[in-house]
Motif scaffolding. Structure first.
Motif, mmCIF file in Angstrom:
data_model
loop_
_atom_site.group_PDB
_atom_site.id
_atom_site.type_symbol
_atom_site.label_atom_id
_atom_site.label_comp_id
_atom_site.label_asym_id
_atom_site.label_seq_id
_atom_site.Cartn_x
_atom_site.Cartn_y
_atom_site.Cartn_z
ATOM 1 N N ARG A 1 0.832 -1.209 0.000
ATOM 2 C CA ARG A 1 0.000 0.000 0.000
ATOM 3 C C ARG A 1 0.862 1.253 0.000
ATOM 4 N N TYR A 2 2.001 1.222 0.708
ATOM 5 C CA TYR A 2 2.897 2.378 0.741
ATOM 6 C C TYR A 2 3.494 2.650 -0.634
ATOM 7 N N VAL A 3 3.960 1.594 -1.299
ATOM 8 C CA VAL A 3 4.544 1.761 -2.628
ATOM 9 C C VAL A 3 3.513 2.311 -3.607
ATOM 10 N N THR A 4 2.283 1.798 -3.523
ATOM 11 C CA THR A 4 1.209 2.300 -4.388
ATOM 12 C C THR A 4 0.920 3.769 -4.105
ATOM 13 N N TRP A 5 0.913 4.121 -2.827
ATOM 14 C CA TRP A 5 0.654 5.508 -2.423
ATOM 15 C C TRP A 5 1.731 6.449 -2.930
ATOM 16 N N VAL A 6 2.995 6.023 -2.818
ATOM 17 C CA VAL A 6 4.104 6.848 -3.308
ATOM 18 C C VAL A 6 4.027 7.007 -4.820
ATOM 19 N N GLY A 7 3.735 5.908 -5.511
ATOM 20 C CA GLY A 7 3.614 5.987 -6.969
ATOM 21 C C GLY A 7 2.514 6.936 -7.400
ATOM 22 N N ASN A 8 1.374 6.879 -6.718
ATOM 23 C CA ASN A 8 0.279 7.795 -7.048
ATOM 24 C C ASN A 8 0.664 9.245 -6.754
ATOM 25 N N ALA A 9 1.384 9.462 -5.631
ATOM 26 C CA ALA A 9 1.791 10.824 -5.270
ATOM 27 C C ALA A 9 2.758 11.398 -6.298
ATOM 28 N N LEU A 10 3.649 10.565 -6.824
ATOM 29 C CA LEU A 10 4.601 11.033 -7.825
ATOM 30 C C LEU A 10 3.919 11.453 -9.119
ATOM 31 N N THR A 11 2.762 10.893 -9.385
ATOM 32 C CA THR A 11 1.996 11.277 -10.579
ATOM 33 C C THR A 11 0.983 12.374 -10.292
ATOM 34 N N GLY A 12 0.977 12.880 -9.050
ATOM 35 C CA GLY A 12 0.058 13.961 -8.698
ATOM 36 C C GLY A 12 -1.276 13.516 -8.166
ATOM 37 N N ASP A 13 -1.431 12.214 -7.919
ATOM 38 C CA ASP A 13 -2.689 11.687 -7.383
ATOM 39 C C ASP A 13 -2.538 11.523 -5.873
ATOM 40 N N PHE A 14 -3.091 12.475 -5.104
ATOM 41 C CA PHE A 14 -2.986 12.442 -3.646
ATOM 42 C C PHE A 14 -4.257 11.929 -2.975
ATOM 43 N N GLY A 15 -5.183 11.463 -3.750
ATOM 44 C CA GLY A 15 -6.423 10.968 -3.164
ATOM 45 C C GLY A 15 -7.568 11.950 -3.353
ATOM 46 N N TYR A 16 -8.616 11.707 -2.564
ATOM 47 C CA TYR A 16 -9.862 12.477 -2.697
ATOM 48 C C TYR A 16 -10.117 13.252 -1.410
ATOM 49 N N SER A 17 -10.323 14.545 -1.538
ATOM 50 C CA SER A 17 -10.554 15.398 -0.371
ATOM 51 C C SER A 17 -11.940 15.160 0.210
ATOM 52 N N ILE A 18 -11.982 14.900 1.503
ATOM 53 C CA ILE A 18 -13.260 14.688 2.181
ATOM 54 C C ILE A 18 -14.010 15.992 2.325
ATOM 55 N N GLN A 19 -13.287 17.062 2.632
ATOM 56 C CA GLN A 19 -13.907 18.362 2.888
ATOM 57 C C GLN A 19 -14.413 19.024 1.618
ATOM 58 N N TYR A 20 -13.607 18.988 0.554
ATOM 59 C CA TYR A 20 -13.946 19.719 -0.669
ATOM 60 C C TYR A 20 -14.649 18.851 -1.714
ATOM 61 N N LYS A 21 -14.787 17.554 -1.440
ATOM 62 C CA LYS A 21 -15.483 16.634 -2.344
ATOM 63 C C LYS A 21 -14.906 16.679 -3.755
ATOM 64 N N SER A 22 -13.592 16.669 -3.850
ATOM 65 C CA SER A 22 -12.920 16.705 -5.144
ATOM 66 C C SER A 22 -11.515 16.137 -4.965
ATOM 67 N N PRO A 23 -10.819 15.797 -6.064
ATOM 68 C CA PRO A 23 -9.443 15.320 -5.931
ATOM 69 C C PRO A 23 -8.561 16.350 -5.218
ATOM 70 N N VAL A 24 -7.655 15.845 -4.402
ATOM 71 C CA VAL A 24 -6.791 16.735 -3.624
ATOM 72 C C VAL A 24 -5.986 17.653 -4.532
ATOM 73 N N SER A 25 -5.519 17.129 -5.652
ATOM 74 C CA SER A 25 -4.702 17.937 -6.555
ATOM 75 C C SER A 25 -5.464 19.136 -7.101
ATOM 76 N N ASP A 26 -6.789 19.000 -7.275
ATOM 77 C CA ASP A 26 -7.583 20.125 -7.776
ATOM 78 C C ASP A 26 -7.654 21.263 -6.765
ATOM 79 N N VAL A 27 -7.465 20.928 -5.497
ATOM 80 C CA VAL A 27 -7.495 21.943 -4.433
ATOM 81 C C VAL A 27 -6.083 22.418 -4.109
ATOM 82 N N LEU A 28 -5.131 21.489 -4.107
ATOM 83 C CA LEU A 28 -3.774 21.784 -3.644
ATOM 84 C C LEU A 28 -3.033 22.753 -4.561
ATOM 85 N N TRP A 29 -3.007 22.486 -5.867
ATOM 86 C CA TRP A 29 -2.174 23.286 -6.769
ATOM 87 C C TRP A 29 -2.637 24.738 -6.880
ATOM 88 N N PRO A 30 -3.944 25.029 -6.970
ATOM 89 C CA PRO A 30 -4.335 26.452 -6.966
ATOM 90 C C PRO A 30 -3.950 27.168 -5.675
#
Length: 310
Positions: A64-93
């Motif tokens: 699970r850690y290796v999968t998580w790191v691989g996703n993070a390297l591609t910009g996939d940090f998961g789904y934001s619970i608060q903003y109901k959208s992918p984390v990257s859509d909130v983080l980069w702006p």
């Protein structure tokens, strides 16, 4: 130089691996707690176990850690619970907004602090030295929330020249960005100015400066060609280290002026318990910290080739 850069790059990668593993172990070792954060406190155990099964949490921890790191390297940090959208859509702006704030701060703070520090250090103990030193101590001693309140009372409520918030709802506005930048500059320039002043004063008492003056070299040339470069080594460190503070340490300013930046995002995520946003923000903050140290080490060798790192 290339060997130094390669060694520092390996150190940076190792630090990122250690921090990311520690972060993942802290936040995601308790799988049911993760499911509870995502599904809410009123979800049943059966619902949480079903969610864990559907999202791959029943796989071995290292996998699970290796999968998580691989996703993070591609910009996939998961789904934001608060903003109901992918984390990257909130983080980069939000990161971009803080980059704008930090860029404007650096654009004003660096020339101001270096100029005042050099002027004070050129004549240690003079009136100009005392004025710069006292002013730097006073501004640095006042925390951001106090100076933000004070300047808001003057420019917003008394004079009415500026808006009280910097939400940027209608796009970028110089009027809205002025107060956050001004507060940061007032608070941050003093320490760099004093570091520059101390470094400049030490350089001015060195033997090679005295020799240059005795040779009849114009004083301006002595300052610009011989003294300034060596005097900039110490404040260069302070300026680079401020990148870390600007990324997450400006929470007070961003919250006070309702500025939608990285620091406010991290605070909101911590208060809400948005686990994936917290993980993403922490990774970005650590990366900036180790990368700024990398820049600092390389910059040392450029400013003074006699400095060597092992």
């Amino acid at each position: 130089m290339l060997i130094l850069a390669f060694r520092r790059f390996l150190s940076m990668a190792l630090i990122m691996v250690i921090v990311s593993f520690t972060l993942f172990a802290i936040f995601e070792s308790d799988k049911l707690a993760v499911a509870g954060k995502v599904l809410g406190p009123y979800s049943s155990t059966e619902q949480r176990e079903l969610w864990l099964e559907n999202n791959g949490y029943n796989e071995p921890f290292l996998e699970r850690y290796v999968t998580w790191v691989g996703n993070a390297l591609t910009g996939d940090f998961g789904y934001s619970i608060q903003y109901k959208s992918p984390v990257s859509d909130v983080l980069w702006p939000r990161l971009g907004n803080t980059a704008i704030l930090a860029g404007l701060y650096m654009a004003f703070m660096i020339p101001l602090s270096l100029t005042l520090g050099v002027i004070a250090g050129m004549k240690e103990g003079s009136l100009q030295d005392r004025v710069v030193s006292v002013g730097s101590v006073l501004t640095t001693s006042v925390p951001e929330f106090a100076s933000a309140t004070f300047f808001s009372a003057i420019f917003v409520f008394w004079l009415g020249w500026l808006p009280g918030t910097s939400a940027m709802t209608s796009g970028f506005s110089w009027a809205e960005i002025f107060l956050p930048v001004f507060v940061l500059v007032v608070y941050g320039f003093g320490y760099t100015a004093r570091m520059t002043r101390a470094s400049m004063a030490e350089v001015m008492t060195s033997h090679y400066i005295r020799t240059a003056v005795l040779k009849g070299i114009p004083y301006r040339r002595v300052i610009m060609k011989h003294a300034l470069r060596n005097a900039l080594i110490a404040p260069f460190t302070v300026i680079i280290l401020q990148l870390n503070w600007l990324l997450s340490g400006v929470i007070v300013v961003e919250v006070f002026f309702a500025y939608k930046g990285f620091g406010k995002l991290l605070l909101d995520a911590a208060l809400f318990g948005d686990i994936y946003v917290i993980e993403a923000c922490t990774l970005v903050a650590v990366f900036v910290a180790v990368f700024s140290q990398f820049i600092s080490d390389i910059g040392y060798t450029l400013l003074n080739p006699r400095i060597r790192f092992t």
